[in-house]
Design a protein around this motif. Structure first.
Motif, PDB file in Angstrom:
ATOM      1  N   SER A  84       0.831  -1.205   0.000  1.00  0.00           N
ATOM      2  CA  SER A  84       0.000   0.000   0.000  1.00  0.00           C
ATOM      3  C   SER A  84       0.866   1.256   0.000  1.00  0.00           C
ATOM      4  O   SER A  84       0.553   2.246  -0.691  1.00  0.00           O
ATOM      5  N   ILE A  85       1.961   1.233   0.776  1.00  0.00           N
ATOM      6  CA  ILE A  85       2.878   2.372   0.799  1.00  0.00           C
ATOM      7  C   ILE A  85       3.453   2.626  -0.595  1.00  0.00           C
ATOM      8  O   ILE A  85       3.549   3.777  -1.049  1.00  0.00           O
ATOM      9  N   LYS A  86       3.807   1.542  -1.283  1.00  0.00           N
ATOM     10  CA  LYS A  86       4.347   1.671  -2.640  1.00  0.00           C
ATOM     11  C   LYS A  86       3.325   2.299  -3.579  1.00  0.00           C
ATOM     12  O   LYS A  86       3.655   3.176  -4.396  1.00  0.00           O
ATOM     13  N   ALA A  87       2.067   1.895  -3.444  1.00  0.00           N
ATOM     14  CA  ALA A  87       1.013   2.448  -4.306  1.00  0.00           C
ATOM     15  C   ALA A  87       0.778   3.926  -4.010  1.00  0.00           C
ATOM     16  O   ALA A  87       0.593   4.737  -4.932  1.00  0.00           O
ATOM     17  N   TYR A  88       0.810   4.291  -2.738  1.00  0.00           N
ATOM     18  CA  TYR A  88       0.567   5.691  -2.367  1.00  0.00           C
ATOM     19  C   TYR A  88       1.750   6.589  -2.733  1.00  0.00           C
ATOM     20  O   TYR A  88       1.570   7.806  -2.901  1.00  0.00           O
ATOM     21  N   ARG A  89       2.934   6.028  -2.849  1.00  0.00           N
ATOM     22  CA  ARG A  89       4.079   6.834  -3.310  1.00  0.00           C
ATOM     23  C   ARG A  89       3.814   7.374  -4.709  1.00  0.00           C
ATOM     24  O   ARG A  89       4.236   8.477  -5.049  1.00  0.00           O
ATOM     25  N   LEU A 114       1.180   8.421  -5.743  1.00  0.00           N
ATOM     26  CA  LEU A 114       0.249   9.547  -5.613  1.00  0.00           C
ATOM     27  C   LEU A 114       0.884  10.724  -4.879  1.00  0.00           C
ATOM     28  O   LEU A 114       0.194  11.703  -4.559  1.00  0.00           O
ATOM     29  N   GLY A 115       2.186  10.619  -4.617  1.00  0.00           N
ATOM     30  CA  GLY A 115       2.901  11.733  -4.003  1.00  0.00           C
ATOM     31  C   GLY A 115       3.093  11.638  -2.497  1.00  0.00           C
ATOM     32  O   GLY A 115       3.662  12.554  -1.886  1.00  0.00           O
ATOM     33  N   TRP A 116       2.656  10.542  -1.882  1.00  0.00           N
ATOM     34  CA  TRP A 116       2.811  10.376  -0.435  1.00  0.00           C
ATOM     35  C   TRP A 116       4.142   9.719  -0.105  1.00  0.00           C
ATOM     36  O   TRP A 116       4.613   8.835  -0.811  1.00  0.00           O
ATOM     37  N   GLN A 117       4.741  10.181   0.977  1.00  0.00           N
ATOM     38  CA  GLN A 117       5.965   9.569   1.516  1.00  0.00           C
ATOM     39  C   GLN A 117       5.682   9.134   2.948  1.00  0.00           C
ATOM     40  O   GLN A 117       5.045   9.869   3.706  1.00  0.00           O
ATOM     41  N   TYR A 118       6.165   7.945   3.291  1.00  0.00           N
ATOM     42  CA  TYR A 118       5.861   7.406   4.610  1.00  0.00           C
ATOM     43  C   TYR A 118       7.119   7.046   5.386  1.00  0.00           C
ATOM     44  O   TYR A 118       8.099   6.544   4.819  1.00  0.00           O
ATOM     45  N   GLN A 119       7.063   7.313   6.687  1.00  0.00           N
ATOM     46  CA  GLN A 119       8.065   6.828   7.615  1.00  0.00           C
ATOM     47  C   GLN A 119       7.394   5.745   8.465  1.00  0.00           C
ATOM     48  O   GLN A 119       6.302   5.961   9.009  1.00  0.00           O
ATOM     49  N   THR A 120       8.027   4.586   8.548  1.00  0.00           N
ATOM     50  CA  THR A 120       7.443   3.455   9.269  1.00  0.00           C
ATOM     51  C   THR A 120       8.338   3.075  10.445  1.00  0.00           C
ATOM     52  O   THR A 120       9.549   2.946  10.289  1.00  0.00           O
ATOM     53  N   LYS A 121       7.723   2.902  11.614  1.00  0.00           N
ATOM     54  CA  LYS A 121       8.461   2.531  12.818  1.00  0.00           C
ATOM     55  C   LYS A 121       7.833   1.301  13.454  1.00  0.00           C
ATOM     56  O   LYS A 121       6.619   1.094  13.365  1.00  0.00           O
ATOM     57  N   HIS A 141       2.588  14.628   2.401  1.00  0.00           N
ATOM     58  CA  HIS A 141       2.407  14.926   0.986  1.00  0.00           C
ATOM     59  C   HIS A 141       2.847  16.364   0.758  1.00  0.00           C
ATOM     60  O   HIS A 141       2.171  17.305   1.193  1.00  0.00           O
ATOM     61  N   ALA A 142       3.994  16.540   0.110  1.00  0.00           N
ATOM     62  CA  ALA A 142       4.599  17.864  -0.040  1.00  0.00           C
ATOM     63  C   ALA A 142       3.709  18.814  -0.836  1.00  0.00           C
ATOM     64  O   ALA A 142       3.521  19.977  -0.453  1.00  0.00           O
ATOM     65  N   GLU A 143       3.138  18.344  -1.920  1.00  0.00           N
ATOM     66  CA  GLU A 143       2.344  19.209  -2.779  1.00  0.00           C
ATOM     67  C   GLU A 143       1.061  19.662  -2.085  1.00  0.00           C
ATOM     68  O   GLU A 143       0.674  20.832  -2.145  1.00  0.00           O
ATOM     69  N   ARG A 144       0.416  18.740  -1.397  1.00  0.00           N
ATOM     70  CA  ARG A 144      -0.836  19.069  -0.704  1.00  0.00           C
ATOM     71  C   ARG A 144      -0.597  19.632   0.697  1.00  0.00           C
ATOM     72  O   ARG A 144      -1.525  20.097   1.351  1.00  0.00           O
ATOM     73  N   ARG A 145       0.661  19.555   1.148  1.00  0.00           N
ATOM     74  CA  ARG A 145       1.034  19.968   2.497  1.00  0.00           C
ATOM     75  C   ARG A 145       0.179  19.235   3.545  1.00  0.00           C
ATOM     76  O   ARG A 145      -0.240  19.803   4.552  1.00  0.00           O
ATOM     77  N   GLY A 146      -0.053  17.978   3.261  1.00  0.00           N
ATOM     78  CA  GLY A 146      -0.863  17.169   4.157  1.00  0.00           C
ATOM     79  C   GLY A 146      -0.025  16.167   4.923  1.00  0.00           C
ATOM     80  O   GLY A 146       1.053  15.760   4.480  1.00  0.00           O
ATOM     81  N   THR A 147      -0.496  15.792   6.084  1.00  0.00           N
ATOM     82  CA  THR A 147       0.159  14.773   6.900  1.00  0.00           C
ATOM     83  C   THR A 147      -0.898  13.796   7.424  1.00  0.00           C
ATOM     84  O   THR A 147      -2.079  14.141   7.553  1.00  0.00           O
ATOM     85  N   SER A 148      -0.458  12.600   7.704  1.00  0.00           N
ATOM     86  CA  SER A 148      -1.348  11.603   8.283  1.00  0.00           C
ATOM     87  C   SER A 148      -0.529  10.700   9.200  1.00  0.00           C
ATOM     88  O   SER A 148       0.665  10.507   8.997  1.00  0.00           O
TER      89      SER A 148
END
Length: 242
Positions: free
Chosen positions: A35-40, A42-49, A136-143
């Motif tokens: 899912s992380i790969k698919a969302y990348r 779309l412009g999303w970057q994820y940090q996983t811990k 998401h840098a372009e949307r300036r969104g975080t989740s």
């Protein structure tokens, strides 16, 4: 996601699986990083811990670091429905293989704790926690979100068990988990999350907009019939004996 049932009914197999037969944790890890790969795209970057702990006799243990240390569950300042654990080891992981390696280390440490002392690993709740922070840098969104995968300690009857203190604590935490679920279902004003370490820890994934899935494991043996029936009815969750 939690696996619940009597000792020896297959909870650890359900969660961990075996070589060539993946369990819930491994399948979740694969789905997560796919899912992380698919969302990348779309412009999303994820940090996983990832972090891994046990709850034994209402005491927290860091299974990625076997050194003795004080650990407590605290509420976060930014979100009253979120919690964090002090002094726990939390590792950043970049892919599914890194996370699996982390879980292998935890399992080895857990096995060492069992053989070195009081068989803690077979009488404890084991919780794998995976945290995701997206931006998401372009949307300036975080989740932000998290997944808790719990292999709960095996339920047993007090009448058949000589380790009464352990069994009482296991039955108590299972009972409190049921109380929380019932309180949420009935939309009560007060949800008793803090009545046990297990429910306090799982608080973010039990209420609000979260989803909870519980596997009930039963053993296919005639001698286990009564305990299997109790598991299916969740009696040992609901009838905690002092």
């Amino acid at each position: 996601m939690c696996a619940y049932g009597q000792t020896g009914s297959g909870k650890t197999f359900t969660m961990d699986g075996t070589i060539g037969n993946s369990g819930v944790i491994s399948r979740t890890v694969d789905l997560l990083f796919d899912s992380i790969k698919a969302y990348r795209n779309l412009g999303w970057q994820y940090q996983t811990k990832g972090q891994y702990l046990e709850i034994y006799n209402e005491v927290l243990y860091d299974v990625l670091d076997n050194e003795s240390k004080a650990m407590e569950i605290h509420m976060t300042r930014s979100d009253k429905n979120d919690v964090y654990i002090s002094n726990i080891t939390q590792e950043t992981v970049k892919n599914a293989d890194c996370l699996r390696q982390l879980m292998r280390i935890a399992k080895m440490n857990r096995a060492t704790a069992a053989t070195a002392g009081d068989e803690r690993s077979s009488r404890s709740h084991a919780v794998t926690n995976i945290e995701l922070i997206g931006s998401h840098a372009e949307r300036r969104g975080t989740s932000k979100g998290s997944i808790n995968l719990a292999d709960l300690a095996g339920s047993q009857s007090l009448k058949r068990n000589m380790r009464l203190n352990e069994t009482k604590n296991i039955n108590r935490s299972s009972s409190e988990l049921t109380n929380v679920i019932l309180a949420l279902l009935h939309k009560q004003d007060h949800i008793p999350y803090r009545n046990s370490k297990l429910t306090h820890l799982l608080m973010p994934c039990l209420g609000g907009h979260s989803k909870t899935l519980i596997f009930i494991n039963v053993a296919p043996l005639q001698d286990c019939f009564n305990e299997s029936l109790k598991s299916l009815r969740c009696e040992s969750m609901q009838n905690y004996e002092n």
